[in-house]
Scaffold this active site. Structure first.
Site, PDB file in Angstrom:
ATOM      1  CD  GLU A 103      -3.708 -10.128  -2.521  1.00  0.00           C
ATOM      2  OE1 GLU A 103      -3.812 -11.202  -3.159  1.00  0.00           O
ATOM      3  OE2 GLU A 103      -3.092 -10.028  -1.459  1.00  0.00           O
ATOM      4  CG  LEU A 104      -2.682  -2.242  -3.282  1.00  0.00           C
ATOM      5  CD1 LEU A 104      -2.564  -1.477  -4.582  1.00  0.00           C
ATOM      6  CD2 LEU A 104      -3.166  -1.337  -2.159  1.00  0.00           C
ATOM      7  CG  ASP A 105       1.183  -2.984  -3.563  1.00  0.00           C
ATOM      8  OD1 ASP A 105       1.363  -2.605  -4.733  1.00  0.00           O
ATOM      9  OD2 ASP A 105       1.006  -2.201  -2.617  1.00  0.00           O
ATOM     10  N   GLY A 106      -0.231  -7.539  -4.704  1.00  0.00           N
ATOM     11  CA  GLY A 106      -0.270  -8.961  -4.384  1.00  0.00           C
ATOM     12  C   GLY A 106       0.032  -9.877  -5.561  1.00  0.00           C
TER      13      GLY A 106
ATOM     14  N   GLY B 191       0.793  -1.226   0.000  1.00  0.00           N
ATOM     15  CA  GLY B 191       0.000   0.000   0.000  1.00  0.00           C
ATOM     16  C   GLY B 191       0.818   1.265   0.000  1.00  0.00           C
TER      17      GLY B 191
END
EC number: 3.5.1.10
Lengths: 297, 297, 297, 297
Positions: A240-243, A215
């Site tokens: 998925e954020l940064d996933g 994030g």
């Protein structure tokens, strides 16, 4: 400027006859034999071959082959057609591409310039074997600089209200023949709709050693946690954020004496290097994605 | 065994007159001048001095001084008494200790032996300037090995039901003169009651690059996330699991080809090295804790 | 271009009252006390202080102090004059400079652009706190690029026959107020006469991990020796080729698969990073030279 | 002791049917196809395959294949016999070995114990898949320690006068079935006669980043040169002192504050890690030697 013009590196050999093949399939006996036999029968000479079996018993098999085939441009289509039989026998996901056909890149950037500057420098130095087709930005800051390289710069502002329209405009200017999108510190979240168009073809640089500090403001997070090493992570973008699947990471030691400003300064060089490596590997067909992980040959 | 006996390193000088001072206080003008003037007036010669100011305007000031004072053993008490005036003027947290007075260690271990073996090897090689007073374990595996060094081994089994009694027994065998407790892959969570007794004096090695992969099975977590670099973290134990002040971290590059077993194998060497460095720095009075972070001089 | 104009970093505080002092002298009791007492008496507040004693018994003592003094511009001369007494008492080599007075750099370059590009990028990004006064080159390649930053570019060809005259022309264009000369892959050997003018003020980047691979074609040497790690070294130039005091080194892992072209490509990034660090440390007064070694604070 | 007994790692699978093949030959078309076809025809399943071509046009080709063959112990001899045809067609240097047949090691040591201790620890931890058949030393220091593992210890003193006889005694105690000799900080120069018996089968750890600091006292050399990074190098022993093919190297950052004693201390861990990796790779048939360089798969 003279420096921007030297895009042909003198030491790059004539590679008109070189091609690369990427293969993913369930593991089983005889795959390497079948592929190498097929290539040999068609007159190809294997220059480099890498493989990886996730688990000998019932896992996945991954392979990258680089080969020379005389008169490749004439023979490539037939080779592809003939390979279908092998591919279907082993249930392969596969791709085949001529090395001489450079990948086309679109670079997205906001205000921070270091990752874009690095990619442009590596490109003009001949170290990034790709075409930078265009740059898209929600700001005007880098316009003159990018255009001085003769690269089109599309300024597409994004606000919470206009996000949907802005993404549509981005898709329009990108068109249909971009191979990969590079988020070179592009500080906007990409929508699932957009990601779907470029599944495993959007590379983001996140300024932390993921999965730590997902994030916003990762250097501030790192400072507050008191870590002794900071890093950066290049990954494919997923919902998925940064996933998404990690392509490359690198790190550098820091000390209690480094405040957030200093962490950012140190981090900029890590980010530049990590993103440039990931892009280089992607355009050289070195990265295979399986579920949420990468195999990098 | 012969190897276990050579605990006096020939190149260690006579350091009977050397002492170290650690200081934390609100920053302000004249602190360095006051401390160095005080030491000079008392006949001490500063050998090494490190300082760090968290923020020039209104932040915290940290200092570590190593100095030689003739006839230290005779003069130490008076030096301490006289320093009270300086300390109270600047509202200092401070400590002063003779280098010749070795710190006393208690090592906690479960079944994994590598961190314990490393500490014992560094200790017998003269690289760890401390006394290993005892080893505590919830298993019997390492008993013979530890006792072969002439170090007492206390086997204190721990179950969910007996945890409270077990911790009380641990406190009893540790007694009152242990300086620091090392959790050398001790696979039990320490209760807040126990931590309170040894605030910032329990060092744990966590087998991941914190804050990534807190909790159990970090190598499996790392494998599943597909990271390209793994690490280990030595930190002081607080009530928050794997959340205490980080003393040291290190990392090593891995590839898609390394399965969980291989990550564990690579990780064992990182863990050994990181824990040994953190313990060495602690016993050499190089670590100051401020809130949830460390200053390492 | 916009990118070239943002030379004032918003997060740099007003440091008009900050100064730095560098001290080298024979070790002895009371130095730290004398210096810190002196500064305190003159109303200065020490912000950062580092020291190193080469050998407690009869060695050399090195110190770097960063301090704030109200109305520095008015008080600096008196501070310098008053310090003479302390300096002569301890036989100090010392220097004192206002942080607000930026160091002036001359950069020498030949045809390889990567180190120059890096320094210019770090400079325009505000990460290199110095003035780039001019660029000198024996080639014309980088002229347009350098001048686009508003920096004078002096093209001074060098041949075996004209070397002496060329160096005199270089000294002429440099003039008298350049603090440090950066050889950013300048492929000419500097004469002893020239070196004498800028003792410990010429920084060279050598493209190997010195002292391995002194002299020409270090990447080819590294390839032929089959090393598994390559590096780069920034050092002050002395009369001995690649033999001067080392300021900074860094390395990267390579494999048997990397040919000389690839080693050069990997090496370019190491060179850039190492040279930029060394220049940054020099202009921040962090480097002291003693005989053929450096102390880097 | 219990710790010394756990030489069977629980997670090692039954690998009775696994074998490895190493191949070096002039490059040419069809090699991979021929080998993989041959293995497939004989019922073998390739688990891992690595290859490297030194130069596509007229260079050398190197390959390592790991495969499973049902009832390997019964079928290995026939496989070897049948492969002769393929091998002679491509002028191959090749070897084939069952993974279950562990390599036999002889370790030579003098007084410094750290490399020997590391190998023994990795061996008892199950991380070094080999048999340590015996230890040879010119000193008695490590006798009790080595024998506590149940490993024979041969004390063979060496002086300038007795060197020839001593080497003969060493050859005698080693006998005829040792695969590789490890010089774990064995501080004697090996004679050409001895080397000839074990060409590319003697691994030495040199305590510097070769080719820097060849010969004696490399840490003192490194200190005097003022390097900012130190290292260690594992290499095969040849007639040229510290000049043989490099298998592995690693490094660590040091500072001006580290004296020779501290460099040695830091270096000991680098040496341990580098030697252990090189030995591991050798016994896993990962290292091919070509002229004075290694290919490490």
């Amino acid at each position: 400027m003279e420096i921007h013009a030297k895009q042909v590196r003198p030491d790059v050999k004539n590679r008109a006859d070189r091609a690369r093949m990427l293969i993913s399939c369930p593991d089983g006996p005889g795959i390497v034999a079948a592929v190498s036999h097929f290539l040999h029968q068609h007159g190809a000479n294997i220059v480099q071959s890498d493989q990886y079996t996730m688990d000998p018993a019932g896992g996945m098999f991954f392979m990258r082959i680089e080969f020379d085939l005389p008169q490749l441009s004439v023979n490539l289509l037939k080779l592809e057609a003939d390979f279908e039989e092998v591919a279907s026998r082993f249930k392969m996901d596969w791709s085949l591409s001529a090395v001489s056909r450079k990948k086309k890149l679109a670079i997205f950037v906001s205000k921070e310039d270091h990752c874009l500057v690095e990619l442009l420098w590596q490109w003009q130095a001949g170290d990034l074997d790709a075409d930078i087709a265009l740059v898209v930005s929600n700001h005007l800051d880098m316009k003159d600089y990018v255009e001085s390289f003769g690269i089109p710069y599309h300024h597409i502002p994004v606000t919470a209200d206009t996000k949907k329209e802005a993404e549509q405009r981005q898709l329009d200017v990108i068109g249909n023949d971009i191979d990969v999108i590079i988020l070179a510190r592009y500080m906007q979240i990409i929508s699932p709709m957009f990601i779907e168009h470029y599944r495993n073809r959007i590379i983001n640089i996140h300024h932390s050693f993921l999965p730590a500090f997902v994030g916003g403001k990762p250097y501030a997070q790192a400072y507050n946690r008191g870590v002794k090493i900071i890093g950066a992570t290049a990954h494919y973008v997923t919902e998925e954020l940064d996933g998404g699947p990690i392509i490359e990471q690198d790190v550098q030691r820091v000390s209690h004496g480094d405040d957030v400003t200093e962490l950012k300064r140190i981090g900029r060089t890590i980010e530049r290097v990590v993103l440039a490596r990931a892009v280089k590997w992607h355009v050289e067909d070195r990265v295979l994605v399986h579920e949420n992980k990468t195999v990098v040959f």
